[in-house]
Motif scaffolding. Structure first.
Motif, short mmCIF file in Angstrom:
data_model
loop_
_atom_site.label_atom_id
_atom_site.label_comp_id
_atom_site.label_asym_id
_atom_site.label_seq_id
_atom_site.Cartn_x
_atom_site.Cartn_y
_atom_site.Cartn_z
N MET A 2 -2.94 0.57 -11.93
CA MET A 2 -2.43 -0.71 -10.92
C MET A 2 -1.52 -0.32 -10.00
O MET A 2 -1.53 -0.87 -9.08
N ALA A 3 -0.57 0.35 -10.54
CA ALA A 3 0.53 0.90 -9.55
C ALA A 3 -0.03 1.62 -8.29
O ALA A 3 0.55 1.36 -7.20
N TYR A 4 -0.64 2.48 -8.60
CA TYR A 4 -1.30 3.33 -7.42
C TYR A 4 -2.04 2.52 -6.62
O TYR A 4 -1.86 2.80 -5.29
N ILE A 5 -3.00 1.46 -7.12
CA ILE A 5 -3.78 0.78 -6.07
C ILE A 5 -2.78 -0.23 -5.33
O ILE A 5 -2.73 -0.13 -3.96
N LEU A 6 -1.88 -1.18 -5.87
CA LEU A 6 -0.94 -1.81 -5.18
C LEU A 6 -0.36 -1.25 -4.09
O LEU A 6 0.14 -1.80 -3.14
N ARG A 7 0.49 0.12 -4.65
CA ARG A 7 1.22 0.86 -3.60
C ARG A 7 0.44 1.14 -2.68
O ARG A 7 1.24 1.30 -1.22
N SER A 8 -0.81 1.27 -2.61
CA SER A 8 -1.50 1.93 -1.33
C SER A 8 -2.05 0.98 -0.29
O SER A 8 -2.29 0.95 0.59
N VAL A 9 -1.98 -0.47 -0.63
CA VAL A 9 -2.56 -1.53 0.10
C VAL A 9 -1.93 -1.58 1.39
O VAL A 9 -0.61 -1.52 1.75
N VAL A 14 -11.00 3.16 0.32
CA VAL A 14 -11.34 1.88 0.49
C VAL A 14 -11.19 1.13 1.56
O VAL A 14 -9.89 0.94 1.97
N TYR A 15 -12.08 0.85 2.54
CA TYR A 15 -11.88 0.16 3.64
C TYR A 15 -12.57 -1.23 3.98
O TYR A 15 -13.84 -1.22 3.92
N PHE A 16 -11.67 -2.25 4.30
CA PHE A 16 -12.30 -3.59 4.73
C PHE A 16 -11.75 -3.91 5.88
O PHE A 16 -10.64 -3.50 6.56
N GLU A 17 -12.04 -5.10 6.42
CA GLU A 17 -11.65 -5.62 7.83
C GLU A 17 -10.40 -6.18 7.37
O GLU A 17 -9.95 -6.89 6.52
N GLY A 18 -9.35 -5.50 7.83
CA GLY A 18 -8.09 -6.05 8.20
C GLY A 18 -7.08 -5.25 7.15
O GLY A 18 -5.98 -5.61 7.09
N TYR A 19 -7.47 -4.61 6.18
CA TYR A 19 -6.78 -3.93 5.04
C TYR A 19 -7.58 -2.79 4.53
O TYR A 19 -8.82 -2.46 4.58
N LYS A 20 -7.09 -1.87 3.89
CA LYS A 20 -7.45 -0.78 3.27
C LYS A 20 -6.49 -0.57 1.78
O LYS A 20 -5.55 -0.88 1.95
N TYR A 21 -6.96 0.24 0.83
CA TYR A 21 -6.17 0.87 -0.08
C TYR A 21 -6.91 1.91 -0.94
O TYR A 21 -8.16 2.44 -0.29
N TYR A 22 -6.29 2.51 -1.81
CA TYR A 22 -6.84 3.78 -2.54
C TYR A 22 -6.92 3.34 -3.96
O TYR A 22 -6.34 2.90 -4.70
N ILE A 23 -8.46 3.75 -4.37
CA ILE A 23 -8.73 3.61 -5.71
C ILE A 23 -8.42 5.07 -6.60
O ILE A 23 -9.13 6.01 -6.15
N PRO A 24 -7.69 5.24 -7.42
CA PRO A 24 -7.54 6.59 -8.12
C PRO A 24 -8.50 7.24 -8.87
O PRO A 24 -9.63 6.27 -9.49
N SER A 25 -8.66 8.37 -8.91
CA SER A 25 -9.71 9.08 -9.90
C SER A 25 -9.55 8.46 -11.13
O SER A 25 -8.60 8.24 -11.97
N GLY A 26 -10.93 8.25 -11.82
CA GLY A 26 -10.87 7.64 -13.14
C GLY A 26 -11.21 5.90 -13.26
O GLY A 26 -11.38 5.45 -14.10
N MET A 27 -11.21 5.51 -11.92
CA MET A 27 -11.72 4.29 -11.86
C MET A 27 -12.70 4.05 -10.57
O MET A 27 -13.11 4.99 -9.78
N LYS A 44 5.57 7.23 -1.42
CA LYS A 44 4.79 6.42 -0.36
C LYS A 44 3.09 7.27 -0.33
O LYS A 44 3.02 8.36 -0.84
N ASN A 45 2.35 6.31 -0.07
CA ASN A 45 0.99 6.51 -0.25
C ASN A 45 0.35 7.06 1.17
O ASN A 45 0.87 6.74 2.25
N ARG A 46 -0.31 8.10 1.03
CA ARG A 46 -1.12 8.46 2.27
C ARG A 46 -2.46 8.79 2.09
O ARG A 46 -3.16 9.27 3.06
N SER A 47 -3.06 8.39 1.11
CA SER A 47 -4.35 8.54 0.85
C SER A 47 -5.28 7.21 0.96
O SER A 47 -4.65 6.04 0.05
N TYR A 48 -6.25 6.98 1.43
CA TYR A 48 -7.23 5.88 1.25
C TYR A 48 -8.53 6.12 1.12
O TYR A 48 -9.16 7.17 1.51
#
Length: 220
Positions: free
Chosen positions: A153-160, A46-59, A40-44
């Motif tokens: 990609m997996a880290y980002i998609l998991r975090s949405v 990037v925040y936008f209206e209606g959703y958020k996600y996590y971009i890992p280090s290196g991107m 499970k993801n616990r970090s975010y």
């Protein structure tokens, strides 16, 4: 006493980061996908209206337009992300058929969330289509970058994570300001030629994002 202090400090770091220590295989992307998506993801960040996600280090974040975004890694590989808030809001189910002719093609399901990972070899590089959690990322990378790219990609998609109440005010049944055709670039029915044409000919269009929506996350 010193040992106790060290243990306490480690626990504090673990709690603050909210992430478990994960060991990934630098050659086995299939194993890594299972490891990342099953946790499970616990970090975010990037925040936008209606959703958020996590971009890992290196991107880093390059641009955003509506629900489409362009990301880039330190090797200048670009990642095209589409967050399908409309399908999430209406709870539409995606359909996927394994392609036996592809380099890799597999349906995914982790923590009651479905998706798929498909890789095609084209002109000595690899087109990766990764859909999970009502979001999809596509990239076109060399073989040496394949595992790292899929990990990103997996880290980002998991975090949405979506905020249904906010999305209700944006794309609810009584709101007509959004047109699903605008987001057809990442439709699951698109073929590899469609995607590569967009990458080669229309990439600059993504950079027309609204200024206040643009974010740059430099890798640490």
């Amino acid at each position: 006493m010193k040992k106790i202090k060290i243990i306490v400090l480690l626990l504090i770091v673990f709690v603050l980061t909210g992430c478990s220590i994960t060991t990934l295989d630098d050659k086995n992307y299939e194993k890594n996908v299972s490891t990342i998506l099953s946790s499970k993801n616990r970090s975010y960040n990037v925040y936008f209206e209606g959703y958020k996600y996590y971009i890992p280090s290196g991107m880093k974040f390059v641009s955003k337009k509506e629900y489409n975004a362009v990301l880039q890694d330190t090797k200048n590989n670009k990642y095209y992300l589409y967050v399908d808030a409309i399908s999430y809001y209406h709870k539409d189910k995606s359909e996927f058929e394994v392609d036996e002719t592809a380099y890799y093609s597999k349906e995914l399901s982790y923590n009651d969330i479905d998706g798929y990972l498909q890789i095609e070899e084209i002109d000595y590089k690899y087109l990766v289509q990764f859909m999970f959690n009502y979001s999809k990322i596509e990239c076109y990378v060399s073989k040496e970058d394949l595992t790292d790219s899929i990990n990103y990609m997996a880290y980002i998609l998991r975090s949405v994570k979506f905020n249904r109440s906010v999305l209700g005010s944006l794309i609810g049944d009584n709101t007509l300001s959004y047109n699903e055709e605008e987001y057809s670039l990442f439709d699951k029915k698109n073929n590899s030629e469609d995607f590569l044409d967009v990458v080669y000919e229309n990439d600059d269009a993504y950079k027309e994002a609204v200024d206040e929506d643009e974010i740059d996350l430099d890798s640490e």
